[in-house]
Write a protein that holds these residues in place. Structure first.
Motif, mmCIF file in Angstrom:
data_model
loop_
_atom_site.group_PDB
_atom_site.id
_atom_site.type_symbol
_atom_site.label_atom_id
_atom_site.label_comp_id
_atom_site.label_asym_id
_atom_site.label_seq_id
_atom_site.Cartn_x
_atom_site.Cartn_y
_atom_site.Cartn_z
ATOM 1 N N ALA A 39 -68.071 -5.125 11.426
ATOM 2 C CA ALA A 39 -66.838 -5.186 12.214
ATOM 3 C C ALA A 39 -66.401 -3.800 12.665
ATOM 4 O O ALA A 39 -66.841 -2.786 12.121
ATOM 5 N N ILE A 40 -65.534 -3.802 13.668
ATOM 6 C CA ILE A 40 -64.830 -2.601 14.110
ATOM 7 C C ILE A 40 -63.366 -2.975 14.325
ATOM 8 O O ILE A 40 -63.036 -4.152 14.504
ATOM 9 N N SER A 41 -62.521 -1.985 14.340
ATOM 10 C CA SER A 41 -61.115 -2.177 14.650
ATOM 11 C C SER A 41 -60.916 -2.154 16.161
ATOM 12 O O SER A 41 -61.644 -1.467 16.887
ATOM 13 N N MET A 42 -59.899 -2.861 16.617
ATOM 14 C CA MET A 42 -59.534 -2.794 18.027
ATOM 15 C C MET A 42 -59.228 -1.351 18.427
ATOM 16 O O MET A 42 -59.415 -0.963 19.578
ATOM 17 N N VAL A 43 -58.821 -0.534 17.466
ATOM 18 C CA VAL A 43 -58.561 0.885 17.719
ATOM 19 C C VAL A 43 -59.836 1.587 18.185
ATOM 20 O O VAL A 43 -59.802 2.446 19.073
ATOM 21 N N THR A 44 -60.964 1.221 17.630
ATOM 22 C CA THR A 44 -62.244 1.796 18.053
ATOM 23 C C THR A 44 -62.538 1.441 19.502
ATOM 24 O O THR A 44 -63.029 2.281 20.262
ATOM 25 N N VAL A 45 -62.214 0.220 19.897
ATOM 26 C CA VAL A 45 -62.380 -0.178 21.303
ATOM 27 C C VAL A 45 -61.555 0.752 22.192
ATOM 28 O O VAL A 45 -62.041 1.247 23.211
ATOM 29 N N ASP A 93 -54.858 12.200 12.665
ATOM 30 C CA ASP A 93 -55.271 11.221 13.658
ATOM 31 C C ASP A 93 -54.762 9.846 13.255
ATOM 32 O O ASP A 93 -55.263 9.259 12.299
ATOM 33 N N LEU A 94 -53.789 9.340 14.000
ATOM 34 C CA LEU A 94 -53.264 8.007 13.695
ATOM 35 C C LEU A 94 -54.308 6.925 13.922
ATOM 36 O O LEU A 94 -54.250 5.868 13.294
ATOM 37 N N HIS A 95 -55.281 7.178 14.789
ATOM 38 C CA HIS A 95 -56.356 6.193 14.971
ATOM 39 C C HIS A 95 -57.043 5.923 13.635
ATOM 40 O O HIS A 95 -57.306 4.768 13.276
ATOM 41 N N ASP A 96 -57.336 6.983 12.894
ATOM 42 C CA ASP A 96 -57.995 6.825 11.600
ATOM 43 C C ASP A 96 -57.119 6.063 10.614
ATOM 44 O O ASP A 96 -57.623 5.289 9.801
ATOM 45 N N VAL A 97 -55.815 6.278 10.679
ATOM 46 C CA VAL A 97 -54.899 5.553 9.791
ATOM 47 C C VAL A 97 -54.992 4.052 10.068
ATOM 48 O O VAL A 97 -55.081 3.244 9.138
ATOM 49 N N TYR A 98 -55.003 3.671 11.340
ATOM 50 C CA TYR A 98 -55.090 2.247 11.681
ATOM 51 C C TYR A 98 -56.456 1.654 11.333
ATOM 52 O O TYR A 98 -56.547 0.497 10.917
ATOM 53 N N ILE A 99 -57.498 2.431 11.483
ATOM 54 C CA ILE A 99 -58.827 1.962 11.081
ATOM 55 C C ILE A 99 -58.856 1.773 9.563
ATOM 56 O O ILE A 99 -59.341 0.747 9.062
ATOM 57 N N ALA A 100 -58.304 2.718 8.821
ATOM 58 C CA ALA A 100 -58.240 2.601 7.362
ATOM 59 C C ALA A 100 -57.393 1.397 6.950
ATOM 60 O O ALA A 100 -57.763 0.658 6.029
ATOM 61 N N ALA A 101 -56.274 1.216 7.608
ATOM 62 C CA ALA A 101 -55.404 0.073 7.291
ATOM 63 C C ALA A 101 -56.114 -1.247 7.573
ATOM 64 O O ALA A 101 -55.967 -2.219 6.813
ATOM 65 N N THR A 102 -56.896 -1.290 8.632
ATOM 66 C CA THR A 102 -57.673 -2.496 8.946
ATOM 67 C C THR A 102 -58.680 -2.760 7.832
ATOM 68 O O THR A 102 -58.823 -3.892 7.355
ATOM 69 N N ILE A 108 -48.255 -2.918 8.897
ATOM 70 C CA ILE A 108 -47.481 -2.652 7.680
ATOM 71 C C ILE A 108 -48.261 -1.744 6.741
ATOM 72 O O ILE A 108 -47.710 -0.787 6.177
ATOM 73 N N ASP A 109 -49.559 -1.996 6.581
ATOM 74 C CA ASP A 109 -50.357 -1.139 5.711
ATOM 75 C C ASP A 109 -50.485 0.267 6.293
ATOM 76 O O ASP A 109 -50.469 1.250 5.545
ATOM 77 N N ALA A 110 -50.577 0.374 7.613
ATOM 78 C CA ALA A 110 -50.627 1.701 8.242
ATOM 79 C C ALA A 110 -49.354 2.481 7.921
ATOM 80 O O ALA A 110 -49.413 3.682 7.631
ATOM 81 N N ALA A 111 -48.209 1.803 7.959
ATOM 82 C CA ALA A 111 -46.948 2.471 7.620
ATOM 83 C C ALA A 111 -46.971 2.964 6.176
ATOM 84 O O ALA A 111 -46.504 4.073 5.877
ATOM 85 N N THR A 112 -47.543 2.167 5.272
ATOM 86 C CA THR A 112 -47.667 2.568 3.872
ATOM 87 C C THR A 112 -48.561 3.793 3.733
ATOM 88 O O THR A 112 -48.232 4.732 2.998
ATOM 89 N N ILE A 113 -49.664 3.791 4.445
ATOM 90 C CA ILE A 113 -50.581 4.942 4.403
ATOM 91 C C ILE A 113 -49.887 6.193 4.928
ATOM 92 O O ILE A 113 -49.958 7.266 4.315
#
Length: 137
Positions: free
Chosen positions: A31-37, A98-107, A80-85
């Motif tokens: 899988a990939i995150s929509m953020v990667t797209v 890089d907020l992109h990485d935060v969202y990928i990590a949260a995913t 929500i998990d991104a906010a926690t991170i």
């Protein structure tokens, strides 16, 4: 299944990583995150004149690459998990590079998947996240 960071797809697109791609493919679908797209498409938008043949060729190539992966959304749970991170990193005094990485990590955390990345240092500081190094995969 692993969640592949943008760095993995960039390497696959550039080539020269056939052995790692074979190993990845042998494990099944990933899988990939929509953020990667977003990140990959942004690279095309900035790198090509939008009406050119090269632009269309790049878009077609990107679509073929993306078809190899399940694309996971940035859901409410991911947000929500991104906010926690972000809060955790700020409380520790660590930079948000890089907020992109935060969202990928949260995913990855939300979906309980390890993240496969060439940028281990971007992800290893995030708690409860399994990080797999693409460069030695």
């Amino acid at each position: 299944m692993k969640l592949c960071d943008t760095s993995v797809l960039v390497d696959i697109d550039r080539g020269g990583v056939a052995e790692r791609v074979e190993k990845l493919d042998a494990e099944g679908r990933h899988a990939i995150s929509m953020v990667t797209v977003t990140e990959l498409r942004l690279g095309l938008e900035l790198g090509f004149e939008s009406a050119s043949e090269a632009y269309q060729d790049a878009i077609d190539g990107l679509e073929r690459l993306l078809a190899r992966f399940e694309i996971l959304p940035v859901s409410r749970a991911v947000a929500i998990d991104a906010a926690t991170i972000i809060a955790t990193l700020k409380q520790r005094g660590e930079p948000l590079n890089d907020l992109h990485d935060v969202y990928i990590a949260a995913t990855a955390r939300t979906e309980r998947l390890p993240v496969l990345t060439a940028n281990v240092s971007h992800f290893e500081r995030i708690d409860e996240l399994e990080v797999v190094d693409w460069t030695s995969f």
